[in-house]
Motif scaffolding. Structure first.
Motif, PDB file in Angstrom:
ATOM      1  N   ARG A 139      -5.615 -11.394  -1.745  1.00  6.74           N
ATOM      2  CA  ARG A 139      -5.650  -9.980  -2.114  1.00  6.74           C
ATOM      3  C   ARG A 139      -4.312  -9.283  -1.885  1.00  6.74           C
ATOM      4  O   ARG A 139      -4.119  -8.136  -2.307  1.00  6.74           O
ATOM      5  CB  ARG A 139      -6.763  -9.269  -1.346  1.00  6.74           C
ATOM      6  CG  ARG A 139      -8.156  -9.693  -1.775  1.00  6.74           C
ATOM      7  CD  ARG A 139      -9.229  -9.063  -0.902  1.00  6.74           C
ATOM      8  NE  ARG A 139      -9.173  -9.554   0.480  1.00  6.74           N
ATOM      9  CZ  ARG A 139     -10.022  -9.200   1.437  1.00  6.74           C
ATOM     10  NH1 ARG A 139     -10.992  -8.339   1.142  1.00  6.74           N
ATOM     11  NH2 ARG A 139      -9.910  -9.691   2.663  1.00  6.74           N
ATOM     12  N   GLN A 165      -6.424  -0.547  -2.535  1.00  3.47           N
ATOM     13  CA  GLN A 165      -7.559  -0.879  -1.674  1.00  3.47           C
ATOM     14  C   GLN A 165      -7.641  -2.385  -1.449  1.00  3.47           C
ATOM     15  O   GLN A 165      -7.936  -2.845  -0.336  1.00  3.47           O
ATOM     16  CB  GLN A 165      -8.846  -0.354  -2.301  1.00  3.47           C
ATOM     17  CG  GLN A 165      -8.917   1.163  -2.375  1.00  3.47           C
ATOM     18  CD  GLN A 165     -10.074   1.673  -3.208  1.00  3.47           C
ATOM     19  OE1 GLN A 165     -10.701   0.916  -3.946  1.00  3.47           O
ATOM     20  NE2 GLN A 165     -10.369   2.959  -3.100  1.00  3.47           N
ATOM     21  N   GLN A 166      -7.379  -3.137  -2.505  1.00  9.12           N
ATOM     22  CA  GLN A 166      -7.386  -4.599  -2.389  1.00  9.12           C
ATOM     23  C   GLN A 166      -6.323  -5.063  -1.401  1.00  9.12           C
ATOM     24  O   GLN A 166      -6.581  -5.897  -0.524  1.00  9.12           O
ATOM     25  CB  GLN A 166      -7.128  -5.205  -3.765  1.00  9.12           C
ATOM     26  CG  GLN A 166      -6.792  -6.686  -3.783  1.00  9.12           C
ATOM     27  CD  GLN A 166      -6.324  -7.129  -5.162  1.00  9.12           C
ATOM     28  OE1 GLN A 166      -6.903  -6.762  -6.180  1.00  9.12           O
ATOM     29  NE2 GLN A 166      -5.266  -7.928  -5.190  1.00  9.12           N
ATOM     30  N   VAL A 220       0.840  -1.206   0.000  1.00 11.11           N
ATOM     31  CA  VAL A 220       0.000   0.000   0.000  1.00 11.11           C
ATOM     32  C   VAL A 220       0.872   1.252   0.000  1.00 11.11           C
ATOM     33  O   VAL A 220       0.646   2.195  -0.778  1.00 11.11           O
ATOM     34  CB  VAL A 220      -0.950  -0.008   1.213  1.00 11.11           C
ATOM     35  CG1 VAL A 220      -1.739   1.292   1.275  1.00 11.11           C
ATOM     36  CG2 VAL A 220      -1.896  -1.203   1.127  1.00 11.11           C
ATOM     37  N   ALA A 258      -4.925  -3.346   0.989  1.00 13.69           N
ATOM     38  CA  ALA A 258      -5.229  -2.873   2.339  1.00 13.69           C
ATOM     39  C   ALA A 258      -6.271  -3.752   3.012  1.00 13.69           C
ATOM     40  O   ALA A 258      -6.293  -3.875   4.247  1.00 13.69           O
ATOM     41  CB  ALA A 258      -5.708  -1.430   2.283  1.00 13.69           C
ATOM     42  N   ALA A 259      -7.137  -4.384   2.211  1.00  9.81           N
ATOM     43  CA  ALA A 259      -8.195  -5.223   2.775  1.00  9.81           C
ATOM     44  C   ALA A 259      -7.705  -6.604   3.157  1.00  9.81           C
ATOM     45  O   ALA A 259      -8.403  -7.339   3.881  1.00  9.81           O
ATOM     46  CB  ALA A 259      -9.343  -5.349   1.768  1.00  9.81           C
ATOM     47  N   SER A 274       1.429   4.019  -3.212  1.00 10.17           N
ATOM     48  CA  SER A 274       1.260   5.459  -3.025  1.00 10.17           C
ATOM     49  C   SER A 274       2.508   6.211  -3.485  1.00 10.17           C
ATOM     50  O   SER A 274       2.424   7.246  -4.165  1.00 10.17           O
ATOM     51  CB  SER A 274       0.965   5.768  -1.556  1.00 10.17           C
ATOM     52  OG  SER A 274       0.880   7.152  -1.340  1.00 10.17           O
ATOM     53  N   GLN A 326      -5.272   2.644  -7.739  1.00 11.33           N
ATOM     54  CA  GLN A 326      -5.982   2.804  -6.482  1.00 11.33           C
ATOM     55  C   GLN A 326      -6.774   1.559  -6.094  1.00 11.33           C
ATOM     56  O   GLN A 326      -6.751   1.149  -4.920  1.00 11.33           O
ATOM     57  CB  GLN A 326      -6.903   4.027  -6.561  1.00 11.33           C
ATOM     58  CG  GLN A 326      -7.583   4.375  -5.250  1.00 11.33           C
ATOM     59  CD  GLN A 326      -6.591   4.672  -4.131  1.00 11.33           C
ATOM     60  OE1 GLN A 326      -5.512   5.209  -4.376  1.00 11.33           O
ATOM     61  NE2 GLN A 326      -6.926   4.287  -2.907  1.00 11.33           N
ATOM     62  N   PRO A 327      -7.486   0.896  -7.038  1.00 10.44           N
ATOM     63  CA  PRO A 327      -8.188  -0.337  -6.639  1.00 10.44           C
ATOM     64  C   PRO A 327      -7.242  -1.416  -6.121  1.00 10.44           C
ATOM     65  O   PRO A 327      -7.599  -2.184  -5.228  1.00 10.44           O
ATOM     66  CB  PRO A 327      -8.893  -0.785  -7.927  1.00 10.44           C
ATOM     67  CG  PRO A 327      -9.052   0.471  -8.724  1.00 10.44           C
ATOM     68  CD  PRO A 327      -7.824   1.276  -8.423  1.00 10.44           C
TER      69      PRO A 327
END
Length: 455
Positions: A364, A352-353, A292, A355-356, A296, A348-349
């Motif tokens: 993921r 998010q994946q 993540v 991070a989940a 960034s 970005q997706p």
């Protein structure tokens, strides 16, 4: 080739480029099954020329080490360069003299010995690999030219802008109804991978064994196929036309590209990528715990690099050739108009994946290879733009050009050094690129024949 193999090899003109250059197709063999090869779809990807001639010779000389190279079974039709106008621009940069230097040294390409192309035990016949100073990333990006998407023949249909090169290719596809189309591509840095419009399950073994024999890493994750199916290592399959699966940014209308045209006749397309520089990280499938944060950082990297090039570009707009008449300037304006943000936002997706993901085994998680593939994209985009702008500044007689050139050149040099260091790059000999791409194309054709009940 035609004089060496009279009656077996034929050459014909299939069209004319936007600037009046001939589009030539070399055919070899007389078999009922038609294979189509597209070389030179991007002018900054050079190995395809050697691969095209190697494939033609295998077919013309009656090589039967694979059913795919049996001239009584398969006719190979090879478009020698789909974008000759872009190639001429790249060659002009190559020949620009002591500032730019030679982009690629001349090499003799040996036809690879396929051995058992569909099984173990085959090895490359690369011939002597000369001891030459390796091409640097700086020399490459100072001569590289890639048109904006709407001017790339394979992608022009997606932009609703048919160009003569695209129309010529589509006419050939309609005429031949090929059971396989092989589109020959190179990646600047990374590994080898294949994108397919339909899965060819038997291709995984010969593809991976060829890469291993030559020492090319398999790219386990690629920006070009971020959300495609991945049934085998480094093989990616386009989702079906009615799928709701997400595609990489800018590829939502990929079904309209020339890659998908053979599907109308039951054919399959294999986009075969080989690296100019290998980067071992693209083969590392271990989870990246800092994915993540790294994504960034990479989004910032591509945006910041793009912003810095665009700031220099904005100071030149009053004296550089207008984009209406200059293809290099058109690419720069296209990139400045939002490409850097588009690339960064598309990740970005994935962030998010990642991070989940809440357990070490969670699928993921992003791998080191996937993050490395995006790292390559983040670094290459500003470098492509900077190389083009440096060429325009070198050609300008405006008094402001030298200072702007020096300002951008310092950035460019730093970015190239950081790229080589961060990805641990090593050059792949041209002969190795050609051998792997040739054997992969033959193996793909053999698999496609087998799916037809042949071979």
């Amino acid at each position: 080739m035609v004089s060496r193999f009279p009656g077996t090899a034929r050459l014909r003109r299939i069209g004319t480029s936007r600037e009046g250059r001939p589009l030539l197709m070399l055919s070899a063999g007389h078999g009922p099954h038609k294979a189509l090869v597209v070389a030179g779809p991007h002018p900054d990807e050079r190995a395809a020329g050697g691969t095209a001639l190697a494939l033609a010779e295998l077919a013309a000389r009656g090589d039967r080490q694979s059913p795919a190279t049996d001239p009584t079974l398969v006719t190979w039709n090879i478009i020698l360069c789909l974008d000759p106008d872009g190639a001429a621009l790249a060659e002009a940069a190559d020949d620009a003299g002591p500032v730019l230097g030679r982009g690629f040294d001349p090499v003799s390409v040996s036809v690879p010995d396929l051995g058992n192309a569909a099984g173990p035990g085959f090895g490359p016949d690369l011939g002597p690999i000369p001891a030459k100073r390796p091409l640097s990333l700086a020399r490459y990006y100072r001569t590289a030219y890639r048109p904006m998407a709407a001017e790339q023949p394979e992608w022009a249909p997606v932009a609703d802008r048919p160009i003569p090169e695209t129309l010529a290719l589509l006419r050939v596809i309609d005429e031949l109804r090929p059971f396989i189309q092989c589109s020959l591509h190179s990646t600047d840095v990374g590994g080898s991978w294949i994108q397919l419009t339909r899965d060819l399950p038997d291709l995984a073994v010969p593809f991976s064994e060829s890469a291993e024999a030559i020492g090319i890493p398999l790219q386990q994750g690629t920006y070009d196929a971020l959300y495609w199916e991945n049934p085998s290592p480094a093989i990616y399959v386009l989702p079906p036309p009615d799928s709701a699966a997400r595609l990489a940014a800018g590829s939502e209308d990929i079904a309209r590209s020339t890659w998908c045209a053979p599907r109308h006749y039951g054919g399959v397309t294999a986009i075969i990528e080989v690296p100019i520089w290998a980067a071992p990280m693209v083969a590392d499938t271990t989870p990246e715990p800092e994915a993540v944060r790294l994504l960034s950082n990479l989004a910032d990297l591509v945006r910041d690099g793009g912003r810095q090039v665009t700031e220099v570009l904005s100071k030149t707009r009053g004296f550089l050739p207008p984009p209406e008449t200059d293809p290099l300037r058109r690419v720069l304006e296209w990139m400045a108009a939002g490409l850097y943000d588009l690339v960064a936002a598309s990740w970005q997706p994935l962030a998010q994946q990642a991070a989940a993901a809440n357990t070490p085994e969670d699928p993921r998680h992003l791998t080191t290879a996937q993050v490395a593939a995006l790292d390559i994209v983040a670094r290459r985009q500003p470098l492509r733009a900077a190389g083009l702008l440096l060429r325009l500044l070198e050609a300008s007689a405006n008094a402001a050009a030298p200072a702007l050139h020096d300002e951008l050149s310092d950035l460019f040099t730093t970015w190239c050094t950081d790229f080589e260091t961060a990805l641990h790059t090593r050059p792949v000999p041209v002969q190795a690129q050609v051998a792997h791409q040739t054997r992969t194309a033959v193996a793909a054709a053999e698999c496609a024949l087998r799916a037809l009940g042949q071979g």
